[in-house]
Design an enzyme around this catalytic site. Structure first.
Site, PDB file in Angstrom:
ATOM      1  N   ASP A  51      20.271  20.861  -3.496  1.00 18.40           N
ATOM      2  CA  ASP A  51      19.278  21.721  -2.859  1.00 18.40           C
ATOM      3  C   ASP A  51      18.283  22.158  -3.949  1.00 18.40           C
ATOM      4  O   ASP A  51      18.467  21.887  -5.144  1.00 18.40           O
ATOM      5  CB  ASP A  51      19.932  22.922  -2.149  1.00 18.40           C
ATOM      6  CG  ASP A  51      19.025  23.496  -1.061  1.00 18.40           C
ATOM      7  OD1 ASP A  51      17.803  23.227  -1.086  1.00 18.40           O
ATOM      8  OD2 ASP A  51      19.515  24.236  -0.189  1.00 18.40           O
ATOM      9  N   TRP A  52      17.254  22.825  -3.507  1.00 20.83           N
ATOM     10  CA  TRP A  52      16.137  23.232  -4.378  1.00 20.83           C
ATOM     11  C   TRP A  52      16.665  24.025  -5.591  1.00 20.83           C
ATOM     12  O   TRP A  52      17.190  25.125  -5.428  1.00 20.83           O
ATOM     13  CB  TRP A  52      15.211  24.095  -3.532  1.00 20.83           C
ATOM     14  CG  TRP A  52      13.950  24.563  -4.153  1.00 20.83           C
ATOM     15  CD1 TRP A  52      13.813  25.529  -5.094  1.00 20.83           C
ATOM     16  CD2 TRP A  52      12.633  24.106  -3.835  1.00 20.83           C
ATOM     17  NE1 TRP A  52      12.498  25.709  -5.380  1.00 20.83           N
ATOM     18  CE2 TRP A  52      11.740  24.849  -4.630  1.00 20.83           C
ATOM     19  CE3 TRP A  52      12.107  23.142  -2.966  1.00 20.83           C
ATOM     20  CZ2 TRP A  52      10.359  24.668  -4.577  1.00 20.83           C
ATOM     21  CZ3 TRP A  52      10.743  22.968  -2.911  1.00 20.83           C
ATOM     22  CH2 TRP A  52       9.884  23.706  -3.715  1.00 20.83           C
TER      23      TRP A  52
END
Ligand code: NOJ
Length: 774
Positions: free
Chosen positions: A303-304
């Site tokens: 994820d980011w």
């Protein structure tokens, strides 16, 4: 005890470089074999050989820096010290996210394919969660349709728009089970139930990807967030998830497994830590479960910045350590942070990561790019993109999906559908004429000006024969900035004096008084759910409750239309407001769809994909709890209130009404590898046509562990003409009765006596018993 034994490999594992692991596949894999005939193969075996030869040749030519580039994804919107062009030319990135302009996508792709040393195409990713330019109902609403074909169609239409502009990869579907509506991201998933969640997960994967990865007009799915993100403590986004093994295997993992079985090409690792180990550095999840047990062969993106945040977790000592641990755990690509690009060359040199592990990671990514056809067909036609975006076909599909997703929660005295004879209607509320709000969160590429509000939909539908008295009534204070404010034009807070607010409130009440019926469109502003949008209360925000009560006090018939991303506290409304339609965030065509539903040109047929609490104090709440000391039917769990939900899982009304009777099963027993057909008569007792969702639940009476009081094991949505009676059959597969036992640590179908109910929701009363025999 009867254990399932694997007689072969999971088909998808056979072709894998991890073939050795597949020999070790456990019963978890055999549990999935029931669905194996449906596993789409991305390529034929001849193509496979060609693809792997192509990728191996390419890998052989790559420098370590170029390999790490393929493992790096850059946010197009972020400013970097090195320009995007330079990164592409040097092979320092393989992917961008948050770029939607087709001409710019083509420009960057030309640089990658024509000017970089090895001509490796880029893959452009984006959050196509419920539509791209045309916004469809939010995923929680799609789940409320209880019709996987709706979810599949919606996502294939979304894929068509996104692929037209050059986006070949979506970060969806989100398949996190969520049982706490305070969590803002509950709107992105399919609700609380692993069975419904699994059917929605596989449908969405098929919708995005088509029959095979690389199908024209389709895109790569990315199933997220692996795994357990929906169990964030207190419903607070990103907080830790502490999930027992029993709950993990039986509740949280099944939708991911279903999505892998449906052939998803990628997965995203979650932000939070699962039982103390951050998901992005979690070898158990990313390797032992995903690759080894399930035979997943695609690639995993973090994820980011979730690799960099392994340091924040107090897990990794620094960014170098974070990169090593994420990649060694099984992450292939890093989203937005640059720990991989910056540190792994040194890590390979000092031996903390093997170059063969880097090769394996990059191979998965390149194979997916190959299967997507990016090497042969990297560009898009800007003209074609223009024609696809917001087309009539897209809008028609959005309207149909919104109609099938709405849930009618209450309808006293036939207030709905609206009488044809009505000559005046009040349309009131802060969401009645708000274009961005009706689209909901995660509608980043949607254009608010495309959206049809409820007010507009009703005006179009009712024409000049009906006077519409509109008033906003109250504001929803949008004081909290959204994390998307820089990407997306959220409505700005409206600053009004106290007197102006009071006048607006009174004006709304006056509009109700002078109308025959009032539609109140209330709920949450768009940015109150979604990422980083958890709430500590489920109350209608602002003065909406006060407005609702004032409208009811006029004595006029009131219809409450809810636009929201989570169940709200509508306990007062459930006693005083005669009609309540839960429309969720229905998307671009929401206003037209709601007008169709209110006018009776469409009949609500959706059902709740979650248990609706009476108040925030009841959460987490879900129907499939275990029965314990003093069964809680007695409703005595709380000293100061009911422990029963306001509306049960699976609940929803129609303008028609149905009677279910005569439940029969074809046999009184089944074997773990067999199946059992149950039949029930469904009668539409009304003079209007409508849909009923026929739901099958089971309960295992005794076993190696306590089992939930009820578990959904089958459903079908049927359309019945006025007064039509039909026998509906549902097939229960023995394998669906399997569960992961905390005593044996195995998937098993245990022999014994089971209850079976079929009905309109999770309180179904038509009941039989059957046995599982060895
Ligand atoms: C963070 C979110 O958790 C994830 O779901 C999303 O796909 C990425 N940001 C990219 O926007």
């Amino acid at each position: 005890m009867v254990f399932f034994h694997n007689t072969g490999f999971c088909a998808s594992a056979v072709r894998s470089r991890r073939v050795l692991f597949s020999l070790l596949l456990s019963v978890a894999c055999s549990f999935a074999l029931a669905q194996e005939q449906n596993v789409p193969h991305a390529t034929t075996s001849a193509d496979d050989t060609k693809a792997s030869r192509f990728v191996s040749d390419l890998l052989g030519k790559m420098t370590l820096e170029e390999k790490l580039g393929q493992m790096s994804q850059i946010s197009y919107k972020d400013a970097h010290s090195v320009s995007h062009e330079e990164r592409i030319l040097k092979g320092q990135t393989g992917s961008f996210l948050f770029l939607t302009d087709p001409a710019e996508i083509n420009r960057l792709q030309h640089i990658a394919v024509e000017q970089s040393r090895l001509h490796i195409p880029l893959i452009f990713g984006y959050d196509v969660i419920h539509g791209f330019r045309t916004i469809y109902p939010i995923p929680l609403a799609l789940a409320s349709s209880w019709d996987p074909s709706v979810a599949q169609h919606v996502q294939s239409m979304a894929a068509r728009e996104a692929s037209a502009v050059g986006i070949r990869w979506t970060f969806a579907p989100m398949v996190d089970i969520a049982r706490d509506p305070r969590w803002g991201r509950i709107m992105e998933g399919a609700g609380e139930d692993p069975y419904l969640g699994s059917r929605m997960a596989e449908a969405q994967v098929r919708g995005f990807q088509g029959d095979v990865i690389g199908s024209p007009d389709h895109i790569l799915a990315c199933v997220k967030h692996f795994a357990g993100y929906g169990a964030a403590e207190g419903g607070r986004d990103y907080d830790s998830a502490n999930i027992s093994d029993e709950q993990l295997w039986n509740v949280y993992l099944p939708p991911f497994h279903a999505a892998v079985q449906a052939g998803t090409g990628s997965l995203m690792s979650a932000y939070m830590d699962l039982n103390g180990v951050p998901a992005t550095g979690n070898k158990f999840l990313l390797h032992d479960v995903l690759r080894k047990k399930w035979g997943f062969q695609g690639f995993v993106v973090s994820d980011w910045e979730s690799i960099a945040s392994l340091k924040t977790h107090g897990f990794a000592a620094g960014h170098d350590d974070a990169a090593v641990r994420a990649v060694n755990a099984g992450v292939n690509m890093e989203m937005t942070s640059s720990t991989v690009r910056d540190n792994l060359a040194a890590a390979v040199k000092n031996g903390s990561v093997k170059e063969s592990a880097i090769d394996d990671s990059v191979r998965d990514i390149l194979l997916m790019k190959y299967q997507l056809g990016l090497f042969t067909n990297p560009y898009i036609s800007v003209d074609h993109a223009r024609g696809e975006l917001g087309s009539t076909e897209q809008r028609d599909a959005a309207r149909a999906a919104a109609e099938r997703s709405a849930v009618l929660l209450r309808n006293q005295a036939g207030v709905l559908p609206l009488k044809k004879s009505i000559s005046s209607i009040a349309v009131v509320g802060p969401l009645a004429d708000s274009k961005p709000d009706i689209m909901g969160s995660w509608s980043l590429a949607g254009h608010p000006e495309d959206a049809v509000t409820v007010l507009e939909g009703l005006r179009k539908k009712l024409g000049s024969a009906v006077t519409i008295n509109y008033a906003k009534g109250v504001e929803i204070d949008r004081v909290q900035p959204s994390i998307f404010d820089d990407l997306f034009a959220s409505p700005k807070p409206v600053l009004k004096t106290e007197q102006e607010r009071d006048a607006e409130f009174q004006h709304a009440v006056d509009q109700v008084k002078k109308s025959e019926v009032a539609i109140l469109v209330l709920g949450e502003a768009q940015n109150m759910s979604g990422e980083r949008a958890s709430r500590s209360t489920l109350a209608l925000p602002g003065r909406q409750q006060e407005l609702l009560e004032a409208a009811v006090a006029t004595g006029k018939p009131i219809v409450l239309v809810l636009l929201n991303g989570r169940p709200l506290d509508i306990t007062w409304a459930s006693q005083h407001v005669p009609a309540i339609l839960e429309a969720w965030y229905p998307g671009t065509e929401g206003g037209d769809a709601i007008a169709d539903l209110l006018a009776g040109d469409a009949t609500p047929g959706g059902k709740l994909p979650l248990t609706w609490p009476r108040s925030v104090g009841q959460v987490p709440i879900y129907y499939s709890q275990n029965l314990t000391q003093i069964p809680n039917e007695t409703d005595t769990r709380y000293w100061d209130g009911s422990s029963a939900p306001l509306y049960p899982f699976g609940y929803g009304l129609s303008y028609a009404s149905f009677q279910l009777s005569n439940l029969k099963v074809e046999a009184s027993s089944l074997r773990p590898d067999g199946s059992l057909t149950a039949a029930i008569d469904v009668q539409n007792t009304a003079a209007v046509a409508g849909d009923e969702v026929v739901q099958l639940y089971t309960h295992q009476r005794a076993g190696s562990a306590s089992r939930p009081r009820r578990e959904l094991k089958g459903f079908t949505r049927v359309h019945l003409a006025p007064r039509e009676k039909r026998t509906v059959t549902l097939t229960l597969h023995g394998s669906d009765l399997g569960f992961w036992s905390p005593q044996t640590h195995q998937w098993a179908v245990e022999p014994g006596v089971f209850d079976l109910w079929i009905g309109e929701d999770s309180t179904a009363t038509e009941h039989v018993t059957f046995s599982v025999v060895p």
